[in-house]
Design an enzyme around this catalytic site. Structure first.
Site, mmCIF file in Angstrom:
data_model
loop_
_atom_site.group_PDB
_atom_site.id
_atom_site.type_symbol
_atom_site.label_atom_id
_atom_site.label_comp_id
_atom_site.label_asym_id
_atom_site.label_seq_id
_atom_site.Cartn_x
_atom_site.Cartn_y
_atom_site.Cartn_z
ATOM 1 N N GLU B 65 68.701 -0.219 -10.497
ATOM 2 C CA GLU B 65 68.679 0.595 -11.727
ATOM 3 C C GLU B 65 68.180 2.017 -11.483
ATOM 4 O O GLU B 65 68.688 2.970 -12.070
ATOM 5 C CB GLU B 65 67.830 -0.082 -12.808
ATOM 6 C CG GLU B 65 68.489 -1.292 -13.458
ATOM 7 C CD GLU B 65 68.351 -2.559 -12.637
ATOM 8 O OE1 GLU B 65 67.631 -2.543 -11.605
ATOM 9 O OE2 GLU B 65 68.957 -3.584 -13.017
ATOM 10 N N ASP B 90 65.680 -4.232 -21.200
ATOM 11 C CA ASP B 90 64.462 -4.664 -20.507
ATOM 12 C C ASP B 90 64.395 -4.108 -19.079
ATOM 13 O O ASP B 90 63.318 -3.972 -18.510
ATOM 14 C CB ASP B 90 64.428 -6.192 -20.438
ATOM 15 C CG ASP B 90 64.808 -6.830 -21.765
ATOM 16 O OD1 ASP B 90 63.942 -7.441 -22.384
ATOM 17 O OD2 ASP B 90 65.979 -6.700 -22.195
ATOM 18 N N HIS B 134 64.813 -10.450 -21.394
ATOM 19 C CA HIS B 134 66.209 -10.082 -21.690
ATOM 20 C C HIS B 134 66.450 -9.976 -23.195
ATOM 21 O O HIS B 134 67.585 -10.125 -23.654
ATOM 22 C CB HIS B 134 67.185 -11.119 -21.110
ATOM 23 C CG HIS B 134 67.263 -11.128 -19.612
ATOM 24 N ND1 HIS B 134 66.274 -11.656 -18.829
ATOM 25 C CD2 HIS B 134 68.203 -10.660 -18.759
ATOM 26 C CE1 HIS B 134 66.616 -11.524 -17.547
ATOM 27 N NE2 HIS B 134 67.775 -10.913 -17.479
#
Lengths: 322, 330
Positions: B65, B90, B134
């Site tokens: 990410e 998240d 999540h």
């Protein structure tokens, strides 16, 4: 491997002298209380910025570090606007909004010094993605330290650059310390370049005090990137003559004066001037003249900064958004 | 023509159509993220785009990410218009430096010389038994960062229109989608259109109280308003659409009419946007208030897994009705 012409050798030399002189005077200004905030000076590491940047144009991108003045100078940064930024003046490159740690110039392809260790490599990957997307032969070079090579951001960026075969050169300025912690206490390897093989790219170690060695290794890495063959990790072994932050070099608790003295014997500018004298490219007198010329330019830059207005408080909220 | 305007799409298909419109309209736009290409997105929100636009413009990434968002920052600063997908909101924990310290601040730190036209698409919310990592609604993290814009579509129409608006904006814009809304259907024009960023939508008019909400809680609030109407209480419902910047004018205008307000969000109540909105109302319209501003949000707990616990945790129409009744003393 191309042999540098006399003009290129002199160009590298001048870039190094410009960095050394700017940084030395900036340090004096900071000690005199004229530059606020934190100053991370590049003295000792000049061969790296100069030996790499001489291969780049304004259309090639770089990302820098908290120790970023040298990168901007080598990329073509002008002293007046740089000093103005360090002094927090409206005429600075960032209009007084960034200071030393965020100094930048988009027109020169310099995507900013960065206060966050390891933040640059992913951004350089994005810049390289951009040049490839547009089918240009421009490259992105990301400078980072041995300390930053322990950040996840470096590893994610290295993996993505190799995976997409992006035109990136990862230049690790290994100055032996992550802030105040010696390399042997922050990683179990000696050569950061070893990490390259884990990502499927070549890793090269060069003497970062030898501008000629940096020039040659950077030439190969940058040409490889321009040719579309993907990234290289180029590790330059170098040394910080001053402290992590500020000017003081001697009398520090985390390293010995003897260690500093040993590295100073291999001062990159002295060594390069000796080499240029040997090659009959630059005499001692001519070198001295360049130092004086650059010093005059630095002093003019300081005068410009001191005469410049501080930012209008009404500009506080300018440029939060486009 | 009238028939075409009545065409319905699901929320997820509206995202696909918005993304496709962007790739058609903007040569410098590309999509990058985990599983956005070959898999069409884990929620199906990019289905078919790889086949249509190719791997240069629909880019599957490693699970990295920080690298992905950094790629978006670097590409945007150098002239492209990236659409960056963060699969679950998240996962912002993995890339918060690139969001908070780079993307949000680069333009300001550089004295205005950089432009960051990057759109981030991410998925928020609970209700699918995906548990604590999540299911979160973390939009308050983003709204606290000067330099970012944040929108939260509640309908298929808004999902397409806000996504297109985000992609045309020269600032970083987070479009916070909702995973429980993916199958919801609604009218979506086939043409390209923008839902303007920074403008709220009054989705139900009423005189007795104002419910200020966004994302999935808009439909829960509308159900609550229907229930309240059976008792003769008419609630005005404001869908904020845009959380940063926030359309405070529309909120204040409504409160000046109804004199009572309840703020509803799925995010944890403490430190959520409800506190900011309540504070703005008392600063700007204290004299209009007949009662303190009340808030409905999730309790101060991670999102639980078990369905019975998760349903107890999530705000819903019943809780909004109860809070509204208490507010008006009914």
């Amino acid at each position: 491997m191309s042999t540098p012409s006399d003009d290129v050798l002199l160009d590298i030399h001048r870039r190094m002298v410009r960095i050394r002189t700017f940084e030395t005077e900036a340090g004096r200004m900071a000690e005199a209380g004229k530059i606020p905030g934190a100053l991370h000076l590049y003295v000792g590491e000049e061969a790296v910025a100069a030996g790499v940047m001489v291969h780049l144009s304004n259309e090639d991108w770089i990302t820098s570090t908290h120790r970023g003045h040298g990168h901007l100078i080598a990329k073509g940064g002008e002293f007046d606007r740089m000093f103005a930024e360090l002094f927090g003046r409206a005429t600075g490159y960032c209009r007084g909004k960034g200071g030393s740690m965020h100094i930048s110039n988009m027109d020169l392809g310099m995507l900013g010094a960065n206060g966050i260790v390891g933040a640059g490599p992913p951004i350089a990957v994005g810049a390289a993605f951009s040049t490839k997307y547009r089918n240009t032969d421009r490259v992105a070079v990301t400078f980072f330290g041995d300390g930053a090579s322990n950040e996840g951001s470096f590893h994610e960026a290295a993996n993505m650059a190799a995976l997409y075969k992006l035109p990136v050169v990862f230049v690790c300025e290994n100055n032996g310390y992550g802030e105040y912690t010696p390399q042997a206490k922050h990683q179990a390897i000696v050569d950061v370049a070893d990490r390259a093989s884990g990502y499927g790219m070549p890793g090269v170690v060069v003497d970062g005090m030898d501008a000629m060695a940096v020039y040659e290794a950077a030439d190969a890495a940058i040409e490889r990137a321009r040719a579309g063959d993907g990234p290289t990790l180029l590790e330059c072994k170098t040394y910080r003559f001053f402290d992590h932050v500020g000017v003081r070099g001697m009398g520090l608790t985390y390293r010995t004066d003897e260690e500093l003295a040993e590295w100073q014997k291999r001062d990159p500018i002295h060594m390069f001037e000796a080499r240029l004298a040997e090659l009959d490219v630059l005499s001692k007198d001519s070198a001295q003249a360049i130092h004086e010329e650059v010093l005059a330019e630095v002093r003019a830059g300081i005068e410009f900064a001191e005469a410049s207005p501080t930012p209008d408080p009404d500009t506080l909220l300018d440029d939060v958004y486009a | 023509m009238a028939e075409a305007e009545q065409r319905e799409l699901t929320y997820v298909d509206a995202i696909i159509e918005g993304a496709r419109t962007i790739l058609i309209e903007q040569d410098n736009a590309f999509i990058a993220g985990e599983d956005v290409g070959g898999a069409g997105g884990v929620f199906g929100s990019y289905r078919g785009l790889l086949e249509e636009f190719g791997p240069e413009r629909v880019v599957d990434t490693p699970i990295s990410e920080e690298g992905i968002v950094g790629l978006g920052v670097g590409a945007a600063a150098t002239g492209l218009r990236p659409i960056i997908d963060i699969m679950f909101m998240d996962f912002m924990g993995e890339c918060m430096d690139e969001i908070a310290n780079q993307m949000a601040k680069m333009r300001y730190m550089f004295g205005g010389s950089a432009k960051l036209p990057v759109t981030v698409v991410t998925m928020s919310g609970g209700g699918r038994n995906l548990a604590a990592q999540h299911s979160q609604s973390l939009e308050a993290w983003l709204c606290h960062l000067p330099g970012l814009k944040v929108v939260a579509p509640s309908t298929p129409y808004d999902a397409k229109g806000l996504l297109i608006a985000a992609s045309r904006d020269d600032n970083p814009v987070f479009t916070v989608m909702n995973k429980m809304s993916l199958a919801n259907r609604g009218v979506v024009p086939e043409a390209s259109y923008e839902v303007p960023i920074g403008k709220a939508n009054v989705v139900r008019e009423g005189d007795d109280l104002t419910i200020i909400t966004y994302s999935r809680m808009v439909s829960e609030s509308l159900s609550a308003a229907d229930a309240l109407a059976q008792d003769g209480v008419e609630a005005e419902v404001i869908d904020l659409r845009s959380l940063q910047p926030m359309d405070t004018d529309t909120i204040i205008e409504s409160v000046a009419k109804t004199h009572r307000a309840v703020v509803v969000h799925e995010a944890v109540r403490f430190g959520g946007l409800g506190g900011e909105i309540a504070s703005q109302i008392q600063e700007l319209a204290f004299d209009e208030l007949d009662a303190p501003v009340s808030r409905v949000g999730a309790p101060f707990s991670p999102v639980p897994f078990s369905a019975v616990l998760e349903q107890t945790y999530l705000p819903n129409a019943d809780k909004i009705v109860a809070e509204s009744r208490s507010l008006i003393g009914a």
